[in-house]
Design an enzyme around this catalytic site. Structure first.
Site, short mmCIF file in Angstrom:
data_model
loop_
_atom_site.label_atom_id
_atom_site.label_comp_id
_atom_site.label_asym_id
_atom_site.label_seq_id
_atom_site.Cartn_x
_atom_site.Cartn_y
_atom_site.Cartn_z
N ARG A 160 -23.93 19.23 7.53
CA ARG A 160 -23.93 18.72 8.91
C ARG A 160 -23.19 19.79 9.67
O ARG A 160 -22.00 20.01 9.45
CB ARG A 160 -23.22 17.37 8.98
CG ARG A 160 -23.02 16.84 10.41
CD ARG A 160 -24.36 16.48 11.04
NE ARG A 160 -24.14 15.75 12.31
CZ ARG A 160 -24.09 16.31 13.50
NH1 ARG A 160 -24.22 17.62 13.61
NH2 ARG A 160 -23.91 15.57 14.58
N HIS A 163 -19.51 20.84 14.58
CA HIS A 163 -19.74 20.05 15.78
C HIS A 163 -18.48 19.30 16.18
O HIS A 163 -17.49 19.26 15.43
CB HIS A 163 -20.88 19.06 15.57
CG HIS A 163 -20.57 17.97 14.56
ND1 HIS A 163 -20.55 18.19 13.21
CD2 HIS A 163 -20.24 16.67 14.73
CE1 HIS A 163 -20.23 17.07 12.58
NE2 HIS A 163 -20.04 16.13 13.48
N HIS A 165 -17.28 15.64 18.96
CA HIS A 165 -17.74 14.52 19.78
C HIS A 165 -16.73 14.20 20.87
O HIS A 165 -15.54 14.50 20.74
CB HIS A 165 -17.91 13.25 18.93
CG HIS A 165 -18.64 13.44 17.64
ND1 HIS A 165 -20.00 13.49 17.55
CD2 HIS A 165 -18.17 13.58 16.37
CE1 HIS A 165 -20.35 13.65 16.29
NE2 HIS A 165 -19.26 13.71 15.56
N GLU A 169 -14.45 9.55 15.60
CA GLU A 169 -15.36 9.32 14.47
C GLU A 169 -14.60 8.82 13.25
O GLU A 169 -13.72 9.50 12.73
CB GLU A 169 -16.08 10.63 14.12
CG GLU A 169 -16.92 10.58 12.85
CD GLU A 169 -17.51 11.94 12.50
OE1 GLU A 169 -18.20 12.52 13.37
OE2 GLU A 169 -17.27 12.45 11.38
N HIS A 208 -15.45 19.86 13.48
CA HIS A 208 -15.44 19.65 12.04
C HIS A 208 -16.83 19.90 11.46
O HIS A 208 -17.82 20.00 12.20
CB HIS A 208 -14.98 18.23 11.70
CG HIS A 208 -15.74 17.15 12.40
ND1 HIS A 208 -15.46 16.79 13.71
CD2 HIS A 208 -16.77 16.35 12.02
CE1 HIS A 208 -16.26 15.81 14.09
NE2 HIS A 208 -17.09 15.53 13.07
N GLU A 230 -25.99 10.30 18.85
CA GLU A 230 -25.95 11.58 18.15
C GLU A 230 -26.58 12.69 18.99
O GLU A 230 -26.30 13.87 18.79
CB GLU A 230 -26.68 11.47 16.81
CG GLU A 230 -25.83 10.88 15.69
CD GLU A 230 -24.89 11.92 15.09
OE1 GLU A 230 -25.37 12.86 14.45
OE2 GLU A 230 -23.68 11.77 15.26
#
Length: 431
Positions: A160, A163, A165, A169, A208, A230
């Site tokens: 993943r 990125h 946010h 999370e 992360h 997302e």
């Protein structure tokens, strides 16, 4: 026999029938110790075997996913979210009945759709299938205003991408294992390996990444915003794509030629090379050092013994033992066949629940006379507004396992049985 209550605990399970066993002298506490927080050089994560998923793909699933051919999955024993070189296998939890009659949601003919057993699947990109994600938010569950969820699968060694946010999370690893890395605003770094049953938490804005280990990984993500999507994730690849190469070169102190092979689109989920078996080889440090263990982004809940109660067991993880997750409190609840999670409510928080194993039903009562009963299977989501009473029964022949997530600094509830047992009889008995 009459139903009997188990009352001494603030969080308990009500058995439907039978007697209440006496608590064991060695029964573990509801919460774990501080030793379960964060990375330790002595810890060893066993990746475990790759899930043995026996399945067959329809011819249309091996074709170019852009063709978008119809998939008739109703006669497929174990349908998988795969189209061409996108997606990946799914070891569960899932509602197989729903998947079979909603093939274009399990394996959508185009990318960037979402689902959580009632939305669509989004596939990872790459030469080989790298993984998938499915999402639940207010678009599909309007009542869930405070929290949203994502179920994500990474194939062995899949990434993943880097990125961050706007929302916080919180994560529970459902199966497999992975390596997580991050850096905070003070330049302190973090790395840890987590496995099935473990947690992680990344505050808003903290960049992360996640890489699956040998067996692949599936994890549940919960965000503190019911409108979270997302699609709104800040990806490293998107930052590069939307910044002039001359600016990137100046910012990073390299020649413009270093960016000649940038991808044409976001990476999101993609295949990778195996992570070093020695995690210390990826334990990057800076002059700021590593993140203090008391503020670590991981918690090894898998190593916390479950507290046994009448009809099942429970594990609690909240800021009392996982401080960085300052507003996330959770209970992993196991209900044996014939048992139920007693009638209760949470005065200060909504409850977001994900069903990990088994099947059950719940009734939500909202004053003055609204009562709605729902049936659930593994992979489904439930949402109970604050101070609205509800229960969850095990309606199957195996253990029912689910996680209750609250936006609270301590996991608490009020149980109907405990309330009545603590109230003088004259307060509620009719003449």
């Amino acid at each position: 026999m009459k139903a009997q209550f188990f009352l001494p605990l603030p969080l308990a399970l009500l058995p439907l029938v039978g007697s209440v066993p006496a608590p064991r002298a060695s029964n573990p506490p509801l919460r774990g110790s501080e030793a379960l927080v964060g990375y330790s050089p002595t810890e060893k994560i066993a990746p475990g075997p790759k899930p043995d998923i026996k399945c067959s793909l329809l011819p249309a699933q091996t074709a170019d996913p852009q063709l978008g051919e119809y998939l008739d999955l109703e006669k497929v024993e174990n349908p998988q979210p795969i189209r061409g070189n996108t997606g990946g296998d799914d070891p569960g939890p899932r509602n197989y009945y729903y998947d079979k009659i909603n093939s274009d949601k399990l394996a959508p003919p185009r990318n960037r759709q979402w689902f959580h057993d009632q939305c669509s699947m989004a596939d990872g990109l790459g030469i080989d299938s790298a993984g998938w994600a499915r999402q639940e938010n207010i678009d599909v569950m309007p009542a869930a205003t405070e929290m949203a969820g994502v179920d994500m699968r990474l194939e062995p060694h899949g990434y993943r991408e880097l990125h961050w946010h706007v929302a916080a999370e919180w994560s529970l690893v459902l199966n497999g294992s992975c390596r997580i890395q991050a850096v905070n605003e003070n330049g302190q770094t973090f790395v840890d390996d987590v496995t099935a049953g473990d947690l992680w938490f990344f505050p808003p804005g903290v960049p992360h990444s996640i890489q699956a280990l040998e067996a692949g990984v599936e994890f549940l993500l919960v965000f503190d915003d019911g409108a979270f999507s997302e699609d709104n994730t800040f990806l490293a690849s998107e930052v590069f794509l939307h910044t002039p190469k001359s600016v990137l070169a100046q910012d990073l102190g390299v020649d413009v030629s270093a960016f000649k092979n940038l991808p044409d689109d976001e990476l999101y989920i993609f295949g990778g090379t195996p992570a070093p078996k020695d995690i210390e080889k990826q334990n990057v440090t800076t002059p700021a050092g590593v993140i203090p263990r008391t503020q670590s982004y991981s918690y090894h809940l898998s190593e916390q013994p479950a507290h046994e109660v009448a009809g099942g067991s429970v594990k609690i993880a909240d800021p009392a033992t996982f401080p960085i997750a300052s507003n996330f409190s959770a209970a992993i609840v196991t209900v044996h066949p014939g048992g139920m999670r007693e009638i209760h409510w949470h005065p200060t928080s909504d409850e977001w629940t994900f069903f990990i194993q088994g099947q059950g039903r719940a009734t939500l009562f909202s004053a003055p006379q609204s009562a709605n009963t729902f049936d659930y299977r593994a992979g489904d989501v439930a949402y109970f507004p604050k101070s609205n009473s509800h229960y969850i029964q095990n309606t199957g022949d195996e253990d029912l396992v689910f996680v209750e997530v609250l936006q609270a600094d301590l996991f608490t509830d009020i149980a109907l049985g405990q309330w009545l047992a603590s109230t003088p009889g004259r307060s509620y008995r009719t003449p």
